[in-house]
Enzyme design. Structure first.
Site, mmCIF file in Angstrom:
data_model
loop_
_atom_site.group_PDB
_atom_site.id
_atom_site.type_symbol
_atom_site.label_atom_id
_atom_site.label_comp_id
_atom_site.label_asym_id
_atom_site.label_seq_id
_atom_site.Cartn_x
_atom_site.Cartn_y
_atom_site.Cartn_z
ATOM 1 N N LYS A 1 -5.284 10.327 -0.433
ATOM 2 C CA LYS A 1 -3.473 10.173 -1.564
ATOM 3 C C LYS A 1 -3.763 11.442 -1.967
ATOM 4 C CE LYS A 1 -2.523 5.798 -1.843
ATOM 5 N NZ LYS A 1 -3.514 5.422 -0.419
HETATM 6 C C1 LIG Z 1 1.017 2.790 -2.756
HETATM 7 C C2 LIG Z 1 -0.160 1.610 -2.634
HETATM 8 N N1 LIG Z 1 0.037 0.848 -3.887
HETATM 9 C C3 LIG Z 1 -1.564 0.289 -3.294
HETATM 10 C C4 LIG Z 1 -2.310 0.625 -2.779
HETATM 11 C C5 LIG Z 1 -4.186 0.176 -2.578
HETATM 12 O O1 LIG Z 1 -4.943 1.341 -3.295
HETATM 13 P P1 LIG Z 1 -6.510 1.474 -3.158
HETATM 14 O O2 LIG Z 1 -6.023 1.571 -0.792
HETATM 15 O O3 LIG Z 1 -6.825 2.202 -3.030
HETATM 16 O O4 LIG Z 1 -7.017 0.338 -2.920
HETATM 17 C C6 LIG Z 1 -2.401 1.765 -1.621
HETATM 18 C C7 LIG Z 1 -2.679 2.864 -1.521
HETATM 19 O O5 LIG Z 1 -4.254 2.602 -0.157
HETATM 20 C C8 LIG Z 1 -0.900 2.749 -1.520
HETATM 21 O O6 LIG Z 1 -0.384 3.640 -0.732
#
Ligand SMILES: Cc1ncc(COP(=O)(O)O)c(C=O)c1O
Length: 215
Positions: A195
């Site tokens: 990110k």
């Molecule tokens: C659009 C989107 N939503 C939610 C997530 C979920 O985040 P995490 O990986 O921190 O659980 C991600 C990425 O991983 C994402 O790209």
């Protein structure tokens, strides 16, 4: 037509990508401070400091840190009371968590298509997907490009839907001068390693609604 690099043509990019994640002695010092504080838990003062600073930067009054940007979506859906029997409109072009979070609270994700030019949830497609069971919409600000919040807000108000922004890609992004994460009822950010802003893993919720923050 130019010959593609894969067919022996000149590559578009010859320099390596910049190092990621980027950090320097400031992050190192903050990590050392936490290490030496012997206070590593989620209720340590540095967490509250971070929640406040992150929320404030994104135009939100409240920030709630979590383990990742999937659990933030789950928590947001739970906080607004979404559960079995409810439908939640999500775009199909996203990471799996936008839809799987809906399943994790027992509700049903309903896919509405994206706009061809922005890759974000198409308000017309979202409107066409609304039924008497729809409780919420989760537009994704894909790759930091804000979804059409003006039209989605009108839609949400007209149909009494909760608007949860999946701002996992949208740290520091804005829509017509207003920061992502403060445009809907709740904003959900991820700090996963790919990110724009990362802690390896992690997430945070933002909201201007005290009752939702408490929930
Ligand atoms: C659009 C989107 N939503 C939610 C997530 C979920 O985040 P995490 O990986 O921190 O659980 C991600 C990425 O991983 C994402 O790209």
């Amino acid at each position: 037509m130019a010959k593609l690099a894969i067919n022996g043509g000149p590559p578009v990019r010859t320099r390596p990508w910049p190092r990621w994640p980027q950090w320097d002695e400031r992050e190192e010092q903050r990590v050392r401070d936490v290490l030496h504080s012997d206070d590593w838990g989620g209720f340590a003062p540095v967490v509250a400091e971070f929640e406040h600073a992150f929320a404030q930067y994104h135009g939100a009054a409240f920030g709630i840190a979590a383990v990742n940007g999937t659990q933030t979506l789950v928590a947001a859906l739970m906080a607004v009371g979404t559960g079995p029997g409810d439908e939640v409109i999500v775009p199909p072009y996203t990471f799996i968590a936008t839809a799987s979070a809906v399943r994790l609270v027992g509700a049903t994700p309903v896919f509405a298509d994206i706009e061809a030019d922005t890759y974000n949830l198409d308000p017309d497609a979202a409107e066409a997907a609304i039924t008497s069971r729809t409780r919420a919409m989760i537009p994704v600000h894909f790759a930091g490009h804000a979804a059409d919040i003006d039209r989605l807000t009108v839609l949400a108000r007209r149909h009494g839907l909760v608007l949860i922004e999946d701002a996992a890609h949208a740290h520091g992004a804005s829509w017509r001068g207003r920061m992502c994460g403060s445009l809907g009822d709740v904003g959900s950010f991820s700090f996963q390693s790919s990110k724009n802003m990362t802690a390896g893993e992690g997430g945070v919720l933002t909201t201007n609604d005290r009752a939702l923050a408490d929930a």
